[in-house]
Design an enzyme around this catalytic site. Structure first.
Site, PDB file in Angstrom:
ATOM      1  N   TYR A   1       0.842  -1.202   0.000  1.00  0.00           N
ATOM      2  CA  TYR A   1       0.000   0.000   0.000  1.00  0.00           C
ATOM      3  C   TYR A   1       0.868   1.240   0.000  1.00  0.00           C
ATOM      4  CZ  TYR A   1       0.898   1.040   4.971  1.00  0.00           C
ATOM      5  OH  TYR A   1       1.490   1.374   6.166  1.00  0.00           O
TER       6      TYR A   1
ATOM      7  N   LYS B 174       6.468  -1.629   1.878  1.00  0.00           N
ATOM      8  CA  LYS B 174       5.264  -1.076   2.508  1.00  0.00           C
ATOM      9  C   LYS B 174       4.133  -2.094   2.393  1.00  0.00           C
ATOM     10  CE  LYS B 174       3.196   3.466   3.326  1.00  0.00           C
ATOM     11  NZ  LYS B 174       3.344   3.425   4.772  1.00  0.00           N
TER      12      LYS B 174
ATOM     13  N   LEU C 256      11.103   1.449   7.090  1.00  0.00           N
ATOM     14  CA  LEU C 256      10.494   1.910   5.855  1.00  0.00           C
ATOM     15  C   LEU C 256      11.114   3.262   5.527  1.00  0.00           C
ATOM     16  CD1 LEU C 256       8.166   1.379   3.753  1.00  0.00           C
ATOM     17  CD2 LEU C 256       7.042   3.272   4.913  1.00  0.00           C
TER      18      LEU C 256
ATOM     19  N   HIS D 161      -0.531 -21.048  -0.260  1.00  0.00           N
ATOM     20  CA  HIS D 161       0.465 -20.008   0.027  1.00  0.00           C
ATOM     21  C   HIS D 161       1.224 -19.531  -1.211  1.00  0.00           C
ATOM     22  CE1 HIS D 161      -0.462 -21.262   4.067  1.00  0.00           C
ATOM     23  NE2 HIS D 161       0.328 -20.326   4.575  1.00  0.00           N
TER      24      HIS D 161
ATOM     25  N   GLU E 216      12.268   2.651  14.066  1.00  0.00           N
ATOM     26  CA  GLU E 216      11.284   3.692  13.738  1.00  0.00           C
ATOM     27  C   GLU E 216      10.099   3.610  14.686  1.00  0.00           C
ATOM     28  OE1 GLU E 216       9.899   2.993   9.706  1.00  0.00           O
ATOM     29  OE2 GLU E 216       9.804   0.832  10.052  1.00  0.00           O
TER      30      GLU E 216
ATOM     31  N   ARG F  13       7.532   4.603  -4.859  1.00  0.00           N
ATOM     32  CA  ARG F  13       7.671   3.636  -3.758  1.00  0.00           C
ATOM     33  C   ARG F  13       6.638   2.518  -3.890  1.00  0.00           C
ATOM     34  NH1 ARG F  13       7.303   5.732   2.316  1.00  0.00           N
ATOM     35  NH2 ARG F  13       5.122   5.997   1.727  1.00  0.00           N
TER      36      ARG F  13
ATOM     37  N   ARG G 117      -7.193 -20.715  -1.635  1.00  0.00           N
ATOM     38  CA  ARG G 117      -6.183 -20.499  -0.592  1.00  0.00           C
ATOM     39  C   ARG G 117      -5.034 -21.496  -0.697  1.00  0.00           C
ATOM     40  NH1 ARG G 117      -4.317 -21.988   4.269  1.00  0.00           N
ATOM     41  NH2 ARG G 117      -3.498 -20.304   5.573  1.00  0.00           N
TER      42      ARG G 117
HETATM   43  N1  PDD Z   1       2.877   5.213   7.397  1.00  0.00           N
HETATM   44  N2  PDD Z   1       7.612   3.958   8.755  1.00  0.00           N
HETATM   45  C1  PDD Z   1       6.468   3.252   8.793  1.00  0.00           C
HETATM   46  C2  PDD Z   1       6.455   1.909   9.429  1.00  0.00           C
HETATM   47  C3  PDD Z   1       5.292   3.795   8.231  1.00  0.00           C
HETATM   48  O1  PDD Z   1       4.163   3.080   8.238  1.00  0.00           O
HETATM   49  C4  PDD Z   1       5.334   5.101   7.660  1.00  0.00           C
HETATM   50  C5  PDD Z   1       4.122   5.738   7.037  1.00  0.00           C
HETATM   51  C6  PDD Z   1       6.555   5.797   7.666  1.00  0.00           C
HETATM   52  C7  PDD Z   1       6.706   7.174   7.071  1.00  0.00           C
HETATM   53  O2  PDD Z   1       6.587   7.157   5.667  1.00  0.00           O
HETATM   54  P1  PDD Z   1       6.056   8.444   4.866  1.00  0.00           P
HETATM   55  O3  PDD Z   1       6.913   9.583   5.259  1.00  0.00           O
HETATM   56  O4  PDD Z   1       6.200   8.048   3.463  1.00  0.00           O
HETATM   57  O5  PDD Z   1       4.605   8.622   5.281  1.00  0.00           O
HETATM   58  C8  PDD Z   1       7.681   5.188   8.215  1.00  0.00           C
HETATM   59  C9  PDD Z   1       1.669   5.626   6.741  1.00  0.00           C
HETATM   60  C10 PDD Z   1       1.392   7.089   6.859  1.00  0.00           C
HETATM   61  C11 PDD Z   1       0.518   4.760   7.205  1.00  0.00           C
HETATM   62  O6  PDD Z   1       0.746   3.562   7.361  1.00  0.00           O
HETATM   63  O7  PDD Z   1      -0.602   5.261   7.334  1.00  0.00           O
END
Ligand code: PDD
Length: 287
Positions: free
Chosen positions: A39, A153, A209, A108, A185, A58, A106
């Site tokens: 996503y 992501k 991320l 894997h 993070e 991304r 289903r």
């Molecule tokens: N999340 N790290 C993680 C684990 C994240 O889920 C996100 C963003 C970021 C920051 O990425 P960016 O600057 O591109 O938003 C870092 C989004 C906002 C979410 O899951 O809603």
């Protein structure tokens, strides 16, 4: 009726625009069964997406990383995002884009000949308010228990969900996660440390991320004359930070002013935050 959303808002689902309240996906969708999808989240201000090409790049990298092939070209994605924003009539809004491996029996292993499920929706963006900017957020430290591909992501967000819930149950806004004693993070945001005027961040790696704000903060720091260094950051350095910052599409850039129940620095948003915050607001205003 889905509670707390505008059921009449239009969403994009597999090439069609449908009411959110009517949008349906099979229970055999691999996103539902396995969390097998990726996503992205694109913020928009005054109806204009912010850093859209970086977000779409991304998304394409995330799809490639898990071998999802999709017919949509970059210009198609741009059209979907811009069209949804325009139809929503919203000014400040957030576009959520999700691609799963599609619907299949289903099993894997990857199914053959299945089209990905593509979903996009726009929702109102409640930007961080003055209180958040001026008082900052609170956080606690936590062991990072997620998998080893945090650079993708992925919609499989159980580790992030449990981390955020741990923060909420501790009465704070977020967690700051550590793996092998080094900062990774937050639950859904990148975390930054300021020490002696230098902005520090963990290096780009599979353990975090790479936020779209990661590159943006590097740019803004340079523009503001704030030295920047990407290197492993220990738990002790986070405890001794002059300032802690958090960035994401929806939190923008915010100070963390309480960590593990103690004030960070003097407990108020610091000077490096103030400069980067102003530069972030300028970047939005230039849209
Ligand atoms: N999340 N790290 C993680 C684990 C994240 O889920 C996100 C963003 C970021 C920051 O990425 P960016 O600057 O591109 O938003 C870092 C989004 C906002 C979410 O899951 O809603």
């Amino acid at each position: 009726m889905i509670p707390n959303v505008d059921n009449d808002s239009l969403v994009y689902l597999n090439g069609e625009l449908v009411r959110l309240g009517d949008a349906k996906v099979s229970v055999l969708d691999r996103g539902f069964i396995f969390g097998d999808g990726v996503y992205d989240v694109v913020p928009a201000y005054g109806g204009k997406p912010f850093r859209m090409s970086e977000h779409l790049a991304r998304l394409e990298r995330s799809m490639a990383a898990i071998s999802i092939q999709c017919d949509l070209q970059r210009s198609d994605w741009e059209h979907i995002v811009l069209d949804l924003i325009e139809r929503s009539g919203l000014g400040d809004c957030v576009v959520y884009i999700q691609v799963t491996r599609g619907v299949a029996k289903r099993d894997h292993g990857f199914p053959q000949g299945v089209k990905p499920t593509i979903f996009c929706m726009v929702s109102p963006f409640k930007r961080p308010d003055a209180a958040m900017r001026e008082q900052g957020l609170s956080a606690i430290g936590k062991t990072d228990e997620r998998w080893l591909h945090c650079d993708i992501k992925s919609i499989s967000l159980l580790g992030n969900v449990l981390a955020r819930q741990a923060a909420l149950e501790a009465g704070v806004d977020d967690v700051i996660q550590f793996r092998n004693g080094c900062l990774t993070e937050g639950s859904a945001a990148n975390v930054w440390v300021v020490k002696n005027g230098v902005l520090l961040a963990p290096p780009r790696s599979k353990l975090i991320l790479e936020g779209i704000r990661y590159g943006l903060m590097e740019e803004l720091a340079e523009r503001c004359g704030v030295p920047f260094e990407a290197r492993p950051i220990t738990e002790a350095e986070v405890l001794a930070a002059d300032e802690l910052l958090l960035t994401s599409a929806t939190k923008e850039v915010l100070p963390i002013t309480r960590y593990n129940g103690q004030p960070v620095g003097d407990g108020r948003p610091g000077p490096v935050y103030a400069r980067l915050r102003a530069a972030y607001d300028t970047a939005i205003a230039a849209l």
